[in-house]
Design a protein around this motif. Structure first.
Motif, PDB file in Angstrom:
ATOM      1  N   GLY A 353      35.217  21.002  14.593  1.00 41.32           N
ATOM      2  CA  GLY A 353      34.818  22.042  14.453  1.00 41.32           C
ATOM      3  C   GLY A 353      35.357  22.785  13.781  1.00 41.32           C
ATOM      4  N   GLY A 354      35.259  24.237  13.797  1.00 43.45           N
ATOM      5  CA  GLY A 354      35.430  25.956  12.415  1.00 43.45           C
ATOM      6  C   GLY A 354      34.875  26.802  13.538  1.00 43.45           C
ATOM      7  N   LYS A 355      34.604  27.979  12.709  1.00 41.88           N
ATOM      8  CA  LYS A 355      34.521  28.945  13.744  1.00 41.88           C
ATOM      9  C   LYS A 355      33.591  28.395  15.087  1.00 41.88           C
ATOM     10  CE  LYS A 355      31.943  33.168  12.057  1.00 41.88           C
ATOM     11  NZ  LYS A 355      30.985  33.808  10.622  1.00 41.88           N
ATOM     12  N   TYR A 356      33.493  29.948  15.769  1.00 42.56           N
ATOM     13  CA  TYR A 356      33.725  29.913  17.060  1.00 42.56           C
ATOM     14  C   TYR A 356      33.629  28.641  17.976  1.00 42.56           C
ATOM     15  CZ  TYR A 356      29.375  32.068  14.645  1.00 42.56           C
ATOM     16  OH  TYR A 356      28.580  32.970  13.464  1.00 42.56           O
ATOM     17  N   SER A 357      34.525  27.609  17.450  1.00 42.58           N
ATOM     18  CA  SER A 357      34.935  26.572  17.943  1.00 42.58           C
ATOM     19  C   SER A 357      36.591  26.936  18.711  1.00 42.58           C
ATOM     20  CB  SER A 357      35.628  25.545  17.216  1.00 42.58           C
ATOM     21  OG  SER A 357      35.551  24.394  17.430  1.00 42.58           O
ATOM     22  N   LYS A 358      36.592  26.705  19.727  1.00 41.43           N
ATOM     23  CA  LYS A 358      38.056  26.322  20.040  1.00 41.43           C
ATOM     24  C   LYS A 358      38.682  24.713  19.954  1.00 41.43           C
ATOM     25  CE  LYS A 358      36.772  28.119  25.040  1.00 41.43           C
ATOM     26  NZ  LYS A 358      35.849  27.684  26.106  1.00 41.43           N
ATOM     27  N   PHE A 359      38.017  24.247  19.254  1.00 41.35           N
ATOM     28  CA  PHE A 359      39.157  22.591  18.592  1.00 41.35           C
ATOM     29  C   PHE A 359      39.701  23.463  17.417  1.00 41.35           C
ATOM     30  CE2 PHE A 359      35.429  19.692  20.552  1.00 41.35           C
ATOM     31  CZ  PHE A 359      36.428  19.636  21.203  1.00 41.35           C
ATOM     32  N   GLU A 360      40.637  22.828  16.807  1.00 43.98           N
ATOM     33  CA  GLU A 360      41.600  23.589  16.190  1.00 43.98           C
ATOM     34  C   GLU A 360      41.062  24.055  14.860  1.00 43.98           C
ATOM     35  OE1 GLU A 360      45.313  22.951  16.097  1.00 43.98           O
ATOM     36  OE2 GLU A 360      44.420  23.731  17.753  1.00 43.98           O
ATOM     37  N   GLY A 361      39.467  23.220  14.233  1.00 45.58           N
ATOM     38  CA  GLY A 361      38.725  23.698  13.326  1.00 45.58           C
ATOM     39  C   GLY A 361      38.561  25.113  12.771  1.00 45.58           C
ATOM     40  N   GLY A 362      38.625  26.138  14.512  1.00 43.38           N
ATOM     41  CA  GLY A 362      38.387  27.584  14.813  1.00 43.38           C
ATOM     42  C   GLY A 362      39.533  28.674  14.381  1.00 43.38           C
ATOM     43  N   THR A 363      40.620  28.200  14.614  1.00 39.48           N
ATOM     44  CA  THR A 363      41.873  28.849  14.379  1.00 39.48           C
ATOM     45  C   THR A 363      42.458  28.430  13.657  1.00 39.48           C
ATOM     46  OG1 THR A 363      42.257  27.986  16.288  1.00 39.48           O
ATOM     47  CG2 THR A 363      40.809  30.573  16.996  1.00 39.48           C
ATOM     48  N   HIS A 364      43.055  27.540  13.841  1.00 41.90           N
ATOM     49  CA  HIS A 364      44.048  26.338  12.558  1.00 41.90           C
ATOM     50  C   HIS A 364      43.577  26.317  11.103  1.00 41.90           C
ATOM     51  CE1 HIS A 364      46.704  22.877  12.983  1.00 41.90           C
ATOM     52  NE2 HIS A 364      47.387  23.709  11.870  1.00 41.90           N
ATOM     53  N   LEU A 365      44.645  27.452  10.431  1.00 41.15           N
ATOM     54  CA  LEU A 365      44.612  28.213   9.622  1.00 41.15           C
ATOM     55  C   LEU A 365      45.446  28.392   7.581  1.00 41.15           C
ATOM     56  CD1 LEU A 365      42.016  31.041  10.795  1.00 41.15           C
ATOM     57  CD2 LEU A 365      40.832  28.783  10.151  1.00 41.15           C
ATOM     58  N   PRO A 366      44.551  28.583   7.050  1.00 43.81           N
ATOM     59  CA  PRO A 366      45.086  28.094   5.435  1.00 43.81           C
ATOM     60  C   PRO A 366      46.639  29.541   5.866  1.00 43.81           C
ATOM     61  CG  PRO A 366      43.549  29.004   4.894  1.00 43.81           C
ATOM     62  CD  PRO A 366      43.642  28.734   6.389  1.00 43.81           C
ATOM     63  N   PHE A 367      47.416  29.062   5.754  1.00 39.55           N
ATOM     64  CA  PHE A 367      48.664  31.087   5.986  1.00 39.55           C
ATOM     65  C   PHE A 367      49.631  30.410   5.137  1.00 39.55           C
ATOM     66  CE2 PHE A 367      51.858  33.116   7.752  1.00 39.55           C
ATOM     67  CZ  PHE A 367      51.025  34.230   8.415  1.00 39.55           C
ATOM     68  N   LEU A 368      49.430  30.808   3.959  1.00 37.65           N
ATOM     69  CA  LEU A 368      51.034  30.888   2.611  1.00 37.65           C
ATOM     70  C   LEU A 368      51.507  32.398   2.409  1.00 37.65           C
ATOM     71  CD1 LEU A 368      47.905  29.625   0.293  1.00 37.65           C
ATOM     72  CD2 LEU A 368      49.217  28.506   1.169  1.00 37.65           C
ATOM     73  N   VAL A 369      52.851  32.478   2.270  1.00 38.65           N
ATOM     74  CA  VAL A 369      53.255  33.633   2.601  1.00 38.65           C
ATOM     75  C   VAL A 369      54.485  32.854   0.734  1.00 38.65           C
ATOM     76  CG1 VAL A 369      55.024  34.470   3.179  1.00 38.65           C
ATOM     77  CG2 VAL A 369      53.459  33.483   4.677  1.00 38.65           C
ATOM     78  N   CYS A 370      54.746  34.600   0.493  1.00 39.06           N
ATOM     79  CA  CYS A 370      55.331  34.130  -1.302  1.00 39.06           C
ATOM     80  C   CYS A 370      56.535  35.454  -1.515  1.00 39.06           C
ATOM     81  CB  CYS A 370      55.185  33.792  -2.167  1.00 39.06           C
ATOM     82  SG  CYS A 370      53.763  35.041  -2.848  1.00 39.06           S
ATOM     83  N   TRP A 371      57.302  36.057  -1.405  1.00 44.49           N
ATOM     84  CA  TRP A 371      57.988  37.084  -1.895  1.00 44.49           C
ATOM     85  C   TRP A 371      59.825  36.164  -2.478  1.00 44.49           C
ATOM     86  CZ3 TRP A 371      61.525  40.095   2.467  1.00 44.49           C
ATOM     87  CH2 TRP A 371      61.962  41.157   1.877  1.00 44.49           C
ATOM     88  N   PRO A 372      59.754  36.145  -3.879  1.00 42.34           N
ATOM     89  CA  PRO A 372      60.087  35.640  -4.764  1.00 42.34           C
ATOM     90  C   PRO A 372      61.597  36.501  -4.659  1.00 42.34           C
ATOM     91  CG  PRO A 372      58.104  36.010  -5.435  1.00 42.34           C
ATOM     92  CD  PRO A 372      58.038  36.729  -4.424  1.00 42.34           C
ATOM     93  N   ALA A 373      62.263  37.420  -4.499  1.00 40.98           N
ATOM     94  CA  ALA A 373      63.477  38.279  -4.179  1.00 40.98           C
ATOM     95  C   ALA A 373      63.496  37.281  -2.907  1.00 40.98           C
ATOM     96  CB  ALA A 373      63.245  39.939  -3.967  1.00 40.98           C
ATOM     97  N   VAL A 374      63.409  36.977  -2.377  1.00 38.49           N
ATOM     98  CA  VAL A 374      64.116  36.397  -0.360  1.00 38.49           C
ATOM     99  C   VAL A 374      63.904  34.700  -0.128  1.00 38.49           C
ATOM    100  CG1 VAL A 374      64.028  36.898   1.475  1.00 38.49           C
ATOM    101  CG2 VAL A 374      63.983  39.198   0.105  1.00 38.49           C
ATOM    102  N   ILE A 375      62.318  34.285  -0.470  1.00 37.62           N
ATOM    103  CA  ILE A 375      61.759  33.786   0.058  1.00 37.62           C
ATOM    104  C   ILE A 375      62.007  31.839  -1.198  1.00 37.62           C
ATOM    105  CG2 ILE A 375      59.767  32.404   0.445  1.00 37.62           C
ATOM    106  CD1 ILE A 375      59.354  34.719   2.416  1.00 37.62           C
ATOM    107  N   PRO A 376      62.754  30.932  -1.046  1.00 37.22           N
ATOM    108  CA  PRO A 376      62.280  30.095  -1.813  1.00 37.22           C
ATOM    109  C   PRO A 376      61.398  29.509  -2.585  1.00 37.22           C
ATOM    110  CG  PRO A 376      64.480  29.516  -0.628  1.00 37.22           C
ATOM    111  CD  PRO A 376      63.124  30.592  -0.039  1.00 37.22           C
ATOM    112  N   LYS A 377      61.168  29.199  -3.440  1.00 36.90           N
ATOM    113  CA  LYS A 377      59.447  28.220  -3.663  1.00 36.90           C
ATOM    114  C   LYS A 377      59.575  27.217  -3.196  1.00 36.90           C
ATOM    115  CE  LYS A 377      61.267  29.728  -8.765  1.00 36.90           C
ATOM    116  NZ  LYS A 377      60.927  29.428 -10.179  1.00 36.90           N
ATOM    117  N   LYS A 378      58.586  26.569  -3.402  1.00 38.78           N
ATOM    118  CA  LYS A 378      57.764  25.486  -3.012  1.00 38.78           C
ATOM    119  C   LYS A 378      58.091  24.578  -1.167  1.00 38.78           C
ATOM    120  CE  LYS A 378      56.963  23.963  -7.738  1.00 38.78           C
ATOM    121  NZ  LYS A 378      55.751  24.133  -7.848  1.00 38.78           N
TER     122      LYS A 378
END
Ligand code: NG6
Ligand code: CA
Length: 506
Positions: A353-378
């Motif tokens: 699935g994808g957009k408009y979908s209840k299947f994972e493709g609809g809402t399971h998404l890229p999510f990346l977070v950085c804050w170099p002073a506090v969060i270790p890399k990679k």
């Protein structure tokens, strides 16, 4: 003796700076890069090979790549509502895909993410796609002061596309006014009956530079027919191929202006929503047609923001999040060769699935977070987390109390966001199109029975709607191929009861 002195001086300096350091670590600048219709598999750090997104990947390399992060919904308005308010959108009437002339969906007295940052002394801005309605119940006055809008909802500055790039009016709104509007050429907008001055795609397809495939046959602006009718405001019309640049320029201006104080920027770039009209600089860059080229544009603009933070020496103390409002779609209403030129790319990664979908493709998404002073890399985190959790997490980071009743579905996931814990949510509700909801708990996903249509034919998109209950084991079947509802009836009972319980709870 000298040594002791040095120690004492050093200790004093440290103590003197300790509150400052502590304060700095609790007041990073925050930039949310909220892309549009970008799927889990659309970025190279999540496994895309047919397209490269080096700048977006930089965020993952500098911090955490989440593999189990969700929007609340598989369309834009409800996901954005949840992101900003911390409330599941299905709790509130009128949070479906908003028309371009809808009134404000968020009430003035609701606490938004912007409010929390403002309370903590930040300068706040939303720059990009809003799509949460503007003005009172009867909608905005495009020729006057447009209130309530972002400024009444926690943002000191706003430069927005009111709805979507494929909906009229095709103008930017800066704070409470249409930008560059000539008062002698006022704007009228209608979503019900045609306004005859300007030609429509339906009657004048020969005027189109990009043909629609379904819907999108109303007023033609810049050679592209849109959803809805408008006339007037010509001096204020955006130019589609400059939209990403316009938005990024305003974002850059905002960051520059506020570089010496804490700021929160909600940078909601329109890429890669339809109509996909990347700047000529990007045409042909992906070999995948406008959808791929718009991804390259998105990545490049992300790079511009990151480079600016570098050049202002703000990278270390800026928390950057990259995500998307809902899953991917190929044909969303224009003939832009997204299907023909896909080249075996998998926009939703391994998901169905994808957009408009209840299947994972609809809402399971890229999510990346950085804050170099506090969060270790990679780092990679598999914790279950949702965009709805950001507001409560930021409230804790900023040591701000949420008023009682505010952000009712937002859970404090600060430790998860900072990579200090893998303990995500116990459960999460996700919403597709059509009635009924789905709930995820551990490895299980239950999709409640729904009367909605199972397939959006013209988009070739499965919605996940099914009159029968569905149960999937996401650990072993992220593609949701085998419905285990009849094999594990106890699990179906447990999850449907839990879904009901969360729905009832306010
Ligand atoms: C749909 C539009 C689609 C897109 C979507 C909103 C038609 C046929 N389809 O109604 O093109 O605009 O709304 O997308 O009109 S979203 O990402 O903002 O939710
Ligand atoms: Ca979207």
């Amino acid at each position: 003796m000298l040594k002791l002195h040095i120690y004492i001086v050093a200790a004093c300096l440290f103590l003197q700076n300790a509150p400052l350091l502590a304060q700095k670590n609790s007041t990073p600048n925050v930039v949310i890069i909220y892309s549009d219709d970008v799927g889990y598999g659309d970025i190279s750090c999540n496994g895309a090979t047919k397209i490269q997104t080096p700048h977006i990947d930089r965020i993952a390399n500098m911090g955490i790549r989440f593999t189990n992060a969700y929007a609340t919904s598989s369309t834009c308005t409800p996901s954005r509502y949840a992101l900003l308010t911390g409330e599941y959108p299905w709790r509130k009437e009128g949070t479906g895909i908003a028309a371009g002339n809808a009134g404000s969906i968020i009430d003035k007295d609701q606490t938004t993410m912007g409010d929390i940052f403002q309370q903590a002394g930040y300068q706040t801005a939303v720059i990009g796609k809003w799509h949460l309605g503007l003005g009172g119940k009867s909608g905005p006055d495009w020729n006057g002061s447009i209130k309530p809008g972002p400024q009444e909802l926690g943002f000191n500055y706003s430069f927005i596309i009111p709805a979507t790039p494929d909906r009229v009016p095709c103008v930017y709104v800066e704070n409470d006014r249409v930008a560059n509007l000539d008062p002698h050429d006022p704007i009228s907008v209608s979503y019900s009956k045609p306004i005859l001055d300007l030609p429509t795609g339906k009657d004048h397809p020969e005027l189109l530079t990009m043909m629609y495939s379904h819907g999108h046959d109303q007023t033609i602006i810049n050679g592209i027919s849109r959803i809805g009718y408008m006339k007037g405001g010509k001096s204020a019309w955006w130019k589609d191929e400059w939209m990403a640049d316009d938005i990024t320029e305003k974002a850059i201006e905002f960051i520059r202006k506020n570089q010496s104080q804490p700021f929160f920027l909600y940078y909601a770039i329109q890429d890669i929503h339809v109509p996909r009209v990347p700047n000529p600089r990007y045409i042909g860059k992906s070999g995948m047609g406008p959808r791929g080229d718009a991804l390259v544009e998105l990545d490049d603009n992300t790079g511009k923001i990151l480079n600016l933070l570098d050049s202002l020496q703000l990278t270390n103390n800026t928390l950057v999040i990259f995500s998307s409002d809902n899953g991917p779609i190929l044909d969303d209403g224009y003939q832009d060769q997204a299907v023909e030129k896909l080249n075996h790319h998998m926009p939703a990664g391994p998901m169905r699935g994808g957009k408009y979908s209840k299947f994972e493709g609809g809402t399971h998404l890229p999510f990346l977070v950085c804050w170099p002073a506090v969060i270790p890399k990679k780092q990679v985190s598999n914790a279950l987390i949702s965009q709805v959790d950001l507001i409560a997490s930021f409230a804790r980071l900023l040591q701000q109390d949420l008023p009682s009743g505010a952000a009712p579905d937002s859970q404090d996931m600060l430790d998860v966001l900072l990579g200090r814990s893998e303990k995500g949510r116990n459960n999460l509700i996700v919403q597709g199109s059509g009635n009924g909801l789905a709930i995820i708990k551990g490895n299980w996903k239950y999709i409640g029975p729904s009367k909605g249509i199972p397939l959006l034919k013209e988009k070739n998109m499965e919605t996940g709607n099914n009159p029968l209950p569905q149960l999937y084991d996401l650990d072993n079947d992220i593609g949701e191929t085998v419905n285990l509802a009849t094999v594990y009836p106890d699990m179906v009972r447990e999850l449907s009861a839990l879904l009901e319980q969360v729905q009832q709870r306010k």
